[in-house]
Write an enzyme that holds these catalytic residues in place. Structure first.
Site, mmCIF file in Angstrom:
data_model
loop_
_atom_site.group_PDB
_atom_site.id
_atom_site.type_symbol
_atom_site.label_atom_id
_atom_site.label_comp_id
_atom_site.label_asym_id
_atom_site.label_seq_id
_atom_site.Cartn_x
_atom_site.Cartn_y
_atom_site.Cartn_z
ATOM 1 N N ASP A 67 -19.915 7.683 3.019
ATOM 2 C CA ASP A 67 -19.760 8.035 1.614
ATOM 3 C C ASP A 67 -20.006 6.849 0.680
ATOM 4 O O ASP A 67 -20.099 5.705 1.119
ATOM 5 C CB ASP A 67 -18.367 8.638 1.375
ATOM 6 C CG ASP A 67 -17.255 7.902 2.111
ATOM 7 O OD1 ASP A 67 -17.481 6.749 2.522
ATOM 8 O OD2 ASP A 67 -16.166 8.451 2.270
ATOM 9 N N ASN A 136 -3.889 12.207 2.895
ATOM 10 C CA ASN A 136 -3.875 13.653 2.660
ATOM 11 C C ASN A 136 -4.780 14.401 3.635
ATOM 12 O O ASN A 136 -5.038 15.582 3.470
ATOM 13 C CB ASN A 136 -4.289 13.967 1.212
ATOM 14 C CG ASN A 136 -5.729 13.561 0.920
ATOM 15 O OD1 ASN A 136 -6.440 13.053 1.792
ATOM 16 N ND2 ASN A 136 -6.172 13.782 -0.306
ATOM 17 N N HIS A 138 -8.015 13.670 4.262
ATOM 18 C CA HIS A 138 -9.458 13.693 4.000
ATOM 19 C C HIS A 138 -10.227 12.878 5.037
ATOM 20 O O HIS A 138 -9.737 11.872 5.544
ATOM 21 C CB HIS A 138 -9.809 13.280 2.556
ATOM 22 C CG HIS A 138 -9.631 11.848 2.228
ATOM 23 N ND1 HIS A 138 -9.035 11.407 1.062
ATOM 24 C CD2 HIS A 138 -9.983 10.716 2.884
ATOM 25 C CE1 HIS A 138 -9.046 10.101 1.036
ATOM 26 N NE2 HIS A 138 -9.613 9.652 2.133
ATOM 27 N N GLU A 143 -11.976 16.331 0.670
ATOM 28 C CA GLU A 143 -10.581 16.422 0.271
ATOM 29 C C GLU A 143 -9.995 17.782 0.649
ATOM 30 O O GLU A 143 -10.735 18.770 0.740
ATOM 31 C CB GLU A 143 -10.496 16.256 -1.257
ATOM 32 C CG GLU A 143 -11.003 14.921 -1.769
ATOM 33 C CD GLU A 143 -9.988 13.798 -1.607
ATOM 34 O OE1 GLU A 143 -9.048 13.924 -0.810
ATOM 35 O OE2 GLU A 143 -10.148 12.773 -2.302
HETATM 36 C C1 F6R Z 1 -14.175 5.951 3.551
HETATM 37 C C2 F6R Z 1 -13.644 7.147 4.189
HETATM 38 C C3 F6R Z 1 -12.252 7.576 3.909
HETATM 39 C C4 F6R Z 1 -11.231 6.611 4.512
HETATM 40 C C5 F6R Z 1 -9.823 7.048 4.141
HETATM 41 C C6 F6R Z 1 -8.774 6.137 4.708
HETATM 42 O O1 F6R Z 1 -15.505 5.743 3.958
HETATM 43 O O2 F6R Z 1 -14.325 7.756 4.931
HETATM 44 O O3 F6R Z 1 -12.062 8.860 4.447
HETATM 45 O O4 F6R Z 1 -11.383 6.599 5.894
HETATM 46 O O5 F6R Z 1 -9.693 7.093 2.744
HETATM 47 O O6 F6R Z 1 -8.846 4.916 4.082
HETATM 48 P P1 F6R Z 1 -7.920 3.695 4.536
HETATM 49 O O7 F6R Z 1 -8.418 3.252 5.862
HETATM 50 O O8 F6R Z 1 -8.143 2.659 3.464
HETATM 51 O O9 F6R Z 1 -6.517 4.208 4.579
#
Ligand code: F6R
Length: 241
Positions: A67, A136, A138, A143
């Protein structure tokens, strides 16, 4: 779904890097899907160390990131392109033409999304998709919602994700509110998936992921539909002392 629990974040990161290296060694050309975020930083560090020790060659590896934010340039320090440059791209021998990340600077974002899925298909599909997970549920920026998009698409970030990500920006008002993300279908098409979960804030999401119930309200649970998923978590995420 295979579950591995590690004593701490460091062990999780080293084992994740070794898992990835082993997969890369099994194929002459390898397509690797990658996340950003806090969770994979240790894993990237361990991958770079393997590379420096001459144990991991990226010259035949193509990478596709999950992303990218919309509303900030690639050169912005908090863009996912900048994150990946700092933690991986600039530290290993990836060929520039083998680095892929959705571009929010494209004139037509719908075309960019469709092209991104095509580029993955032209590369032969993702051999190993590495994922983190939001508190959450995602994955990428898919989301929780009643309906989820299958292909790569534009998303509006939830309030919770914006607040979670505010730690990287001056304040919450500077966090982009939209992003480009691989869809759940793009993710589930990967041949193999490795999910990393770290920290107490992810306990509930980890429990739901292993519960057997699938719901779009926790997009990570859709991984239960995939035949080859390894979940690596630290004791904090696994609710173990
Ligand atoms: C970012 C992504 C997100 C993260 C998620 C967890 O490329 O794919 O789904 O994996 O927001 O982020 P952290 O590791 O910072 O808790």
């Amino acid at each position: 779904m295979e579950k591995n629990i590690f004593d701490n974040y460091e062990a999780l990161s080293v084992f994740a890097a070794e898992f990835i290296a082993k997969e890369i060694h099994q194929k002459r050309e390898f397509v690797l899907g990658l996340p950003t975020g806090s969770t994979p930083i240790g894993m990237y560090h361990a991958l770079c160390e393997l590379h420096q020790l001459g144990k991991l060659d990226f010259s035949n590896v193509k990478v596709f990131n999950l992303d990218e934010y919309i509303g900030i340039d690639r050169s912005h320090p908090q863009s996912y392109y900048s994150f990946m440059t700092e933690h991986l791209y600039s530290r290993v021998n990836l060929k520039p033409e083998n680095i892929h990340i959705p571009s929010a600077e494209a004139g037509d974002l719908a075309v960019e999304c469709a092209l991104y899925d095509k580029k993955i298909a032209w590369a032969g599909g993702i051999d190993l998709m590495v994922l983190g997970v939001g508190a959450n549920g995602h994955i990428g920026f898919n989301e929780p919602a009643d309906k989820l998009m299958s292909p790569t698409h534009v998303v509006e970030l939830t309030r919770r994700t914006i607040e979670d990500n505010a730690r990287f920006f001056e304040d919450v008002s500077c966090v982009p509110v939209k992003a480009l993300t691989m869809g759940v279908g793009s993710i589930l098409k990967a041949k193999k998936i490795l999910m990393l979960i770290s920290g107490k804030a992810k306990q509930q999401v980890a429990r739901e992921l292993l519960s057997g119930y699938i719901t779009t309200k926790n997009p990570a649970t859709l991984l239960m539909l995939h035949p080859d998923v390894t979940v690596m978590m630290d004791k904090d995420a696994a609710c173990e002392d």
